[in-house]
Design a protein around this motif. Structure first.
Motif, PDB file in Angstrom:
ATOM      1  N   ARG A 372      11.416   2.277  78.978  1.00 56.81           N
ATOM      2  CA  ARG A 372      11.295   0.824  78.850  1.00 56.81           C
ATOM      3  C   ARG A 372      11.759   0.320  77.488  1.00 56.81           C
ATOM      4  NH1 ARG A 372       7.880  -3.144  77.072  1.00 56.81           N
ATOM      5  NH2 ARG A 372       6.524  -1.633  76.019  1.00 56.81           N
ATOM      6  N   THR A 373      11.573   1.109  76.433  1.00 56.03           N
ATOM      7  CA  THR A 373      11.746   0.590  75.067  1.00 56.03           C
ATOM      8  C   THR A 373      12.926   1.173  74.291  1.00 56.03           C
ATOM      9  OG1 THR A 373      10.212   2.259  74.197  1.00 56.03           O
ATOM     10  CG2 THR A 373       9.275   0.136  74.877  1.00 56.03           C
ATOM     11  N   SER A 374      13.414   2.345  74.673  1.00 48.55           N
ATOM     12  CA  SER A 374      14.421   3.031  73.866  1.00 48.55           C
ATOM     13  C   SER A 374      15.823   2.833  74.428  1.00 48.55           C
ATOM     14  CB  SER A 374      14.108   4.531  73.800  1.00 48.55           C
ATOM     15  OG  SER A 374      15.198   5.246  73.262  1.00 48.55           O
ATOM     16  N   ARG A 375      16.706   2.239  73.652  1.00 48.74           N
ATOM     17  CA  ARG A 375      18.071   2.025  74.125  1.00 48.74           C
ATOM     18  C   ARG A 375      18.790   3.358  74.362  1.00 48.74           C
ATOM     19  NH1 ARG A 375      22.317  -1.837  74.540  1.00 48.74           N
ATOM     20  NH2 ARG A 375      24.002  -0.627  75.505  1.00 48.74           N
ATOM     21  N   SER A 376      18.569   4.326  73.506  1.00 50.01           N
ATOM     22  CA  SER A 376      19.235   5.613  73.714  1.00 50.01           C
ATOM     23  C   SER A 376      18.760   6.273  75.009  1.00 50.01           C
ATOM     24  CB  SER A 376      18.989   6.540  72.518  1.00 50.01           C
ATOM     25  OG  SER A 376      17.610   6.819  72.363  1.00 50.01           O
ATOM     26  N   GLN A 377      17.471   6.146  75.307  1.00 51.08           N
ATOM     27  CA  GLN A 377      16.956   6.695  76.554  1.00 51.08           C
ATOM     28  C   GLN A 377      17.528   5.939  77.752  1.00 51.08           C
ATOM     29  OE1 GLN A 377      15.285   9.361  76.667  1.00 51.08           O
ATOM     30  NE2 GLN A 377      14.247   9.496  78.640  1.00 51.08           N
ATOM     31  N   GLN A 378      17.662   4.632  77.622  1.00 52.07           N
ATOM     32  CA  GLN A 378      18.234   3.828  78.698  1.00 52.07           C
ATOM     33  C   GLN A 378      19.694   4.180  78.938  1.00 52.07           C
ATOM     34  OE1 GLN A 378      17.472  -0.131  77.285  1.00 52.07           O
ATOM     35  NE2 GLN A 378      15.271  -0.034  77.703  1.00 52.07           N
ATOM     36  N   ASP A 379      20.457   4.402  77.866  1.00 54.17           N
ATOM     37  CA  ASP A 379      21.860   4.790  78.017  1.00 54.17           C
ATOM     38  C   ASP A 379      21.969   6.141  78.720  1.00 54.17           C
ATOM     39  OD1 ASP A 379      23.033   2.523  76.882  1.00 54.17           O
ATOM     40  OD2 ASP A 379      22.911   3.331  74.848  1.00 54.17           O
ATOM     41  N   TRP A 380      21.111   7.084  78.318  1.00 51.86           N
ATOM     42  CA  TRP A 380      21.104   8.401  78.968  1.00 51.86           C
ATOM     43  C   TRP A 380      20.775   8.254  80.448  1.00 51.86           C
ATOM     44  CZ3 TRP A 380      17.300  10.968  81.652  1.00 51.86           C
ATOM     45  CH2 TRP A 380      17.563  12.304  81.955  1.00 51.86           C
ATOM     46  N   PHE A 381      19.750   7.449  80.765  1.00 50.49           N
ATOM     47  CA  PHE A 381      19.363   7.232  82.148  1.00 50.49           C
ATOM     48  C   PHE A 381      20.522   6.638  82.943  1.00 50.49           C
ATOM     49  CE2 PHE A 381      17.903   4.223  85.364  1.00 50.49           C
ATOM     50  CZ  PHE A 381      17.124   5.040  86.164  1.00 50.49           C
ATOM     51  N   ALA A 382      21.152   5.584  82.432  1.00 50.02           N
ATOM     52  CA  ALA A 382      22.223   4.918  83.154  1.00 50.02           C
ATOM     53  C   ALA A 382      23.379   5.867  83.441  1.00 50.02           C
ATOM     54  CB  ALA A 382      22.706   3.704  82.364  1.00 50.02           C
ATOM     55  N   GLU A 383      23.769   6.650  82.447  1.00 53.80           N
ATOM     56  CA  GLU A 383      24.894   7.569  82.613  1.00 53.80           C
ATOM     57  C   GLU A 383      24.598   8.598  83.707  1.00 53.80           C
ATOM     58  OE1 GLU A 383      27.331  10.870  79.961  1.00 53.80           O
ATOM     59  OE2 GLU A 383      26.401   9.136  78.978  1.00 53.80           O
ATOM     60  N   ASN A 384      23.368   9.095  83.745  1.00 51.15           N
ATOM     61  CA  ASN A 384      23.030  10.111  84.725  1.00 51.15           C
ATOM     62  C   ASN A 384      22.666   9.510  86.083  1.00 51.15           C
ATOM     63  OD1 ASN A 384      22.732  13.031  83.436  1.00 51.15           O
ATOM     64  ND2 ASN A 384      22.182  11.513  81.888  1.00 51.15           N
TER      65      ASN A 384
END
Length: 388
Positions: A372-384
């Motif tokens: 919910r809060t981390s842009r790097s985690q969101q980018d990783w999620f989106a890519e995968n």
């Protein structure tokens, strides 16, 4: 060339081989009407669309498919959305029911002069180590038959003849049962939100996936070995609304439940994806849980890789692609398995109140908060999430 199975892998492979001048036949156990109506996954990754575009097989999905780029998470801490088209590689899904994709591929193949034998059950693949293996079959009237070819492509799923024909020790079988079951539902009801919905609840996971303007797929975490018809439709809808927190976020659009089935979340991979002249693709090569919608996308990718390798060998005398088929496909397969397991851990937690269960649920809650809060985690999620 003999292709077992008229699903996405078999039909993409058949179309590409036929266009490449390779004589091939598809053997399918079911009848044509069943093939064109069996409901399966409906989320096509951006790379899958590019593959279909590249080979002129995407007209239907561009005309009738819907682009999708948002998922919503509902938890005890509230809800949040991710527009994954603005994260990672900036890619979207195309929502296109698999039965419609199969119908498109089937029509294209037959219109181009391709051969399909419906209601022809493959029983065994004999002599895979020989120059011309044989596929023994039985037709709708129970009459036996046999097809011989230089190569056989097993695209007939985890229970098909291709896997059954592998002798002991021919491949390594990696498998895992995730200990989670879902009740899969297809409802004649409009989508209740304009996003894929993932609800994490103390009573278990619930999921919402739009298919068309009139049909929606739902999932409920389900007790293992409990029959699909255990609950009434009213009870199912009540449970969906409870787990998706409809009281806080709005009621669901209800309607008749058209289909229901129990899915045990299991994964396996065969290595290598070849035994002599027998090659595996789709669910025959690897089974992946539906938690991240990768199965059909892997099937299309593997079919393209295998088709080019077969054309290189049969039309140009270059066997290198066939020798490297497994090595090319397996990194994609294991990457998808990795993300699928991550999604399973994100969406499911133990129901107990012991220290171990409380610990695991706290870790899961922290994982969701990071998403919910981390842009790097969101980018990783989106890519995968979109990628294969």
């Amino acid at each position: 060339m003999v292709i077992l199975g008229a699903g996405p892998a078999g039909l993409v492979l058949g179309n590409l081989l036929h266009r490449g001048g390779i004589d091939c036949v598809v053997l399918e156990r079911a009848g044509r009407a069943h093939v064109q109506t069996r409901a399966r996954a409906g989320f096509l990754a951006a790379n899958t669309v590019r593959i279909l575009d590249r080979h002129g097989l995407s007209e239907g999905l561009h005309r009738r498919g819907l682009e999708h780029s948002t998922c919503e998470f509902r938890t005890e801490d509230g809800r949040f959305r991710l527009d994954y088209s603005k994260l990672g590689r900036g890619e979207r899904h195309t929502v296109y029911p698999q039965q419609e994709l199969v119908t498109d591929l089937l029509t294209h193949f037959l219109d181009a002069g391709g051969r399909i034998r419906f209601e022809t059950e493959a029983l065994d693949v004999l002599g895979a180590q020989c120059a011309r293996p044989a596929v023994t079959v039985r037709d709708a009237d129970g009459r036996p038959g046999q097809w011989r070819a230089r190569y056989v492509a097993g695209c007939d799923g985890r229970l098909g003849a291709a896997r059954r024909s592998l002798p002991p020790g021919a491949v390594r079988h990696r498998r895992r049962d995730h200990g989670v079951s879902w009740l899969g539902l297809l409802a004649e009801a409009p989508p209740s939100l304009d996003a894929v919905g993932y609800a994490v609840h103390g009573r278990g996971f619930a999921g919402h996936m739009a298919r068309t303007a009139e049909v929606t797929r739902y999932y409920l975490q389900w007790e293992r070995d409990s029959p699909a018809d255990t609950w009434s439709e009213d009870r199912i809808w009540d449970e969906l609304e409870l787990r998706m927190r409809a009281e806080d976020h709005g009621p669901l659009h209800r309607g008749p439940i058209l289909q229901r089935s129990v899915v045990d979340l299991q994964s396996d991979v065969l290595e290598p994806l070849r035994h002599g002249s027998l090659f595996l693709a789709g669910d025959a090569a690897s089974l992946i849980s539906p938690s991240a919608a990768k199965g059909a996308n892997l099937a299309v990718l593997e079919a393209e890789i295998l088709a080019q390798a077969l054309i290189d060998d049969l039309a140009h005398g270059d066997p290198e692609g066939l020798a490297r088929y497994s090595a090319r496909c397996l990194p994609y397969i294991w990457g998808a398995q990795d993300f699928s397991q991550w999604m399973i851990r994100l969406l499911h937690g133990p129901s107990g109140t012991d220290g171990e269960s409380l610990f695991q649920n706290s870790v899961r809650r922290a994982r969701i908060e990071a998403l919910r809060t981390s842009r790097s985690q969101q980018d990783w999620f989106a890519e995968n999430y979109v990628g294969v």
